[in-house]
Design a protein around this motif. Structure first.
Motif, PDB file in Angstrom:
ATOM      1  N   ILE A   1      -2.310  -8.004  -9.104  1.00 14.32           N
ATOM      2  CA  ILE A   1      -3.329  -6.710  -9.529  1.00 14.32           C
ATOM      3  C   ILE A   1      -2.947  -5.701  -9.377  1.00 14.32           C
ATOM      4  O   ILE A   1      -2.686  -5.174  -8.147  1.00 14.32           O
ATOM      5  N   PHE A   2      -3.637  -4.732  -8.881  1.00 15.26           N
ATOM      6  CA  PHE A   2      -3.843  -3.179  -8.246  1.00 15.26           C
ATOM      7  C   PHE A   2      -5.013  -2.702  -8.384  1.00 15.26           C
ATOM      8  O   PHE A   2      -5.358  -2.148  -9.664  1.00 15.26           O
ATOM      9  N   ASP A   3      -5.321  -1.810  -7.346  1.00 16.16           N
ATOM     10  CA  ASP A   3      -6.526  -0.669  -7.114  1.00 16.16           C
ATOM     11  C   ASP A   3      -5.743   0.408  -7.186  1.00 16.16           C
ATOM     12  O   ASP A   3      -4.952   0.764  -5.918  1.00 16.16           O
ATOM     13  N   VAL A   4      -6.982   1.617  -7.096  1.00 16.40           N
ATOM     14  CA  VAL A   4      -6.608   2.695  -6.086  1.00 16.40           C
ATOM     15  C   VAL A   4      -7.822   3.469  -6.783  1.00 16.40           C
ATOM     16  O   VAL A   4      -8.595   2.761  -7.027  1.00 16.40           O
ATOM     17  N   THR A   5      -7.676   4.855  -5.260  1.00 17.65           N
ATOM     18  CA  THR A   5      -8.556   5.219  -4.857  1.00 17.65           C
ATOM     19  C   THR A   5      -8.937   6.345  -6.234  1.00 17.65           C
ATOM     20  O   THR A   5      -9.773   7.879  -5.677  1.00 17.65           O
ATOM     21  N   ASN A   6      -8.692   7.007  -6.661  1.00 17.63           N
ATOM     22  CA  ASN A   6      -8.407   8.203  -7.726  1.00 17.63           C
ATOM     23  C   ASN A   6      -7.355   7.928  -9.098  1.00 17.63           C
ATOM     24  O   ASN A   6      -6.534   7.355  -8.980  1.00 17.63           O
ATOM     25  N   GLU A   7      -8.375   8.192  -9.975  1.00 19.58           N
ATOM     26  CA  GLU A   7      -7.588   7.701 -11.629  1.00 19.58           C
ATOM     27  C   GLU A   7      -6.167   8.785 -11.247  1.00 19.58           C
ATOM     28  O   GLU A   7      -6.082   7.925 -12.284  1.00 19.58           O
ATOM     29  N   PHE A   8      -6.234   9.470 -10.954  1.00 20.66           N
ATOM     30  CA  PHE A   8      -5.061  10.414 -11.138  1.00 20.66           C
ATOM     31  C   PHE A   8      -3.688   9.162 -10.830  1.00 20.66           C
ATOM     32  O   PHE A   8      -2.381   9.230 -11.224  1.00 20.66           O
ATOM     33  N   LEU A   9      -4.164   7.680  -9.241  1.00 19.79           N
ATOM     34  CA  LEU A   9      -3.198   7.941  -9.303  1.00 19.79           C
ATOM     35  C   LEU A   9      -2.792   6.577 -10.239  1.00 19.79           C
ATOM     36  O   LEU A   9      -1.953   5.635 -10.304  1.00 19.79           O
ATOM     37  N   ASN A  10      -3.631   6.094 -11.147  1.00 17.76           N
ATOM     38  CA  ASN A  10      -4.044   5.473 -11.852  1.00 17.76           C
ATOM     39  C   ASN A  10      -2.890   5.574 -13.110  1.00 17.76           C
ATOM     40  O   ASN A  10      -2.112   4.699 -13.690  1.00 17.76           O
ATOM     41  N   GLU A  11      -2.537   6.725 -13.664  1.00 16.58           N
ATOM     42  CA  GLU A  11      -1.018   7.037 -14.576  1.00 16.58           C
ATOM     43  C   GLU A  11      -0.523   6.735 -14.151  1.00 16.58           C
ATOM     44  O   GLU A  11       0.683   6.371 -14.550  1.00 16.58           O
ATOM     45  N   ASP A  12      -0.065   7.479 -12.813  1.00 16.70           N
ATOM     46  CA  ASP A  12       1.018   7.825 -11.821  1.00 16.70           C
ATOM     47  C   ASP A  12       1.714   6.332 -11.529  1.00 16.70           C
ATOM     48  O   ASP A  12       2.890   6.102 -12.078  1.00 16.70           O
ATOM     49  N   PHE A  13       1.236   4.873 -11.282  1.00 16.78           N
ATOM     50  CA  PHE A  13       1.168   3.969 -11.180  1.00 16.78           C
ATOM     51  C   PHE A  13       1.865   2.958 -11.950  1.00 16.78           C
ATOM     52  O   PHE A  13       2.983   2.510 -12.442  1.00 16.78           O
TER      53      PHE A  13
ATOM     54  N   ARG B   1       0.696  -1.328  -0.160  1.00 18.82           N
ATOM     55  CA  ARG B   1      -0.100   0.061   0.157  1.00 18.82           C
ATOM     56  C   ARG B   1       1.258   1.526   0.338  1.00 18.82           C
ATOM     57  O   ARG B   1       1.498   1.278   0.820  1.00 18.82           O
ATOM     58  N   LYS B   2       0.408   2.512  -0.629  1.00 19.77           N
ATOM     59  CA  LYS B   2       1.248   3.605  -0.886  1.00 19.77           C
ATOM     60  C   LYS B   2       0.011   4.551  -0.682  1.00 19.77           C
ATOM     61  O   LYS B   2      -0.598   4.550  -1.574  1.00 19.77           O
ATOM     62  N   GLY B   3      -0.097   5.756   0.019  1.00 14.75           N
ATOM     63  CA  GLY B   3      -0.984   6.106   0.527  1.00 14.75           C
ATOM     64  C   GLY B   3      -0.497   7.661  -0.119  1.00 14.75           C
ATOM     65  O   GLY B   3       0.559   7.869   0.144  1.00 14.75           O
ATOM     66  N   TYR B   4      -1.518   9.049  -0.959  1.00 12.82           N
ATOM     67  CA  TYR B   4      -0.911   9.388  -1.351  1.00 12.82           C
ATOM     68  C   TYR B   4      -1.962  10.698  -0.466  1.00 12.82           C
ATOM     69  O   TYR B   4      -3.599  10.665  -0.937  1.00 12.82           O
ATOM     70  N   ASP B   5      -2.141  11.545   0.872  1.00 13.33           N
ATOM     71  CA  ASP B   5      -2.992  12.296   1.619  1.00 13.33           C
ATOM     72  C   ASP B   5      -4.532  11.524   1.648  1.00 13.33           C
ATOM     73  O   ASP B   5      -4.642  10.287   2.170  1.00 13.33           O
ATOM     74  N   LEU B   6      -5.317  11.713   1.179  1.00 19.36           N
ATOM     75  CA  LEU B   6      -6.938  10.663   1.186  1.00 19.36           C
ATOM     76  C   LEU B   6      -7.315   9.716   0.877  1.00 19.36           C
ATOM     77  O   LEU B   6      -7.935   8.710   0.363  1.00 19.36           O
ATOM     78  N   TYR B   7      -5.699   9.397  -0.823  1.00 15.41           N
ATOM     79  CA  TYR B   7      -5.857   8.512  -1.573  1.00 15.41           C
ATOM     80  C   TYR B   7      -4.888   7.100  -1.450  1.00 15.41           C
ATOM     81  O   TYR B   7      -3.625   7.501  -0.657  1.00 15.41           O
ATOM     82  N   PHE B   8      -5.085   5.998  -1.690  1.00 19.48           N
ATOM     83  CA  PHE B   8      -4.074   5.592  -2.221  1.00 19.48           C
ATOM     84  C   PHE B   8      -3.973   4.066  -3.235  1.00 19.48           C
ATOM     85  O   PHE B   8      -5.036   4.144  -3.880  1.00 19.48           O
ATOM     86  N   ILE B   9      -2.702   3.949  -3.055  1.00 18.22           N
ATOM     87  CA  ILE B   9      -2.764   2.609  -4.021  1.00 18.22           C
ATOM     88  C   ILE B   9      -2.498   1.645  -3.381  1.00 18.22           C
ATOM     89  O   ILE B   9      -1.676   1.246  -2.462  1.00 18.22           O
ATOM     90  N   VAL B  10      -3.850   0.151  -3.681  1.00 17.50           N
ATOM     91  CA  VAL B  10      -3.114  -1.346  -3.519  1.00 17.50           C
ATOM     92  C   VAL B  10      -2.907  -2.622  -4.199  1.00 17.50           C
ATOM     93  O   VAL B  10      -3.002  -2.150  -5.528  1.00 17.50           O
ATOM     94  N   VAL B  11      -1.467  -2.789  -3.701  1.00 14.61           N
ATOM     95  CA  VAL B  11      -0.944  -4.013  -4.829  1.00 14.61           C
ATOM     96  C   VAL B  11      -0.724  -5.352  -4.419  1.00 14.61           C
ATOM     97  O   VAL B  11      -0.363  -5.426  -3.312  1.00 14.61           O
ATOM     98  N   GLN B  12      -1.599  -6.534  -4.458  1.00 13.86           N
ATOM     99  CA  GLN B  12      -1.395  -7.582  -4.198  1.00 13.86           C
ATOM    100  C   GLN B  12      -0.841  -8.487  -5.640  1.00 13.86           C
ATOM    101  O   GLN B  12      -1.132  -8.563  -6.837  1.00 13.86           O
TER     102      GLN B  12
END
Length: 86
Positions: free
Chosen positions: A70-82, A52-63
């Motif tokens: 697989i991975f999932d993000v809580t905000n679309e901009f994190l999808n591009e960054d990842f 898990r990596k947090g960005y203020d209110l949002y985060f990325i989870v990688v399994q």
């Protein structure tokens, strides 16, 4: 089964498995883990294949699973960054 017309009575021994080695999933997990940890992800305490990596209110989870990641993000901009990071 592999057959060679010049050596019909021979049995061939492979030096390495055709579809990868037993160590391949472990080697991939170590490589991915080191990459994620070096890029600011935290490893899960209960499930060590979850990062898990947090960005203020949002985060990325990688399994990481044996046969894929697989991975999932809580905000679309994190999808591009990842995607760029990987």
């Amino acid at each position: 089964m592999f057959e060679n017309p010049n050596f019909k009575e021979h049995v061939f021994k492979l030096k390495k498995a055709l579809y990868g080695l037993k160590q391949d999933p472990r080697a991939w997990y170590e490589r991915l883990s080191n990459f994620l940890l070096n890029n600011g992800f935290m490893r899960g305490k209960v499930d060590t294949t979850l990062f898990r990596k947090g960005y203020d209110l949002y985060f990325i989870v990688v399994q990481n699973y044996v046969n894929g990641t697989i991975f999932d993000v809580t905000n679309e901009f994190l999808n591009e960054d990842f995607s760029k990071l990987i």
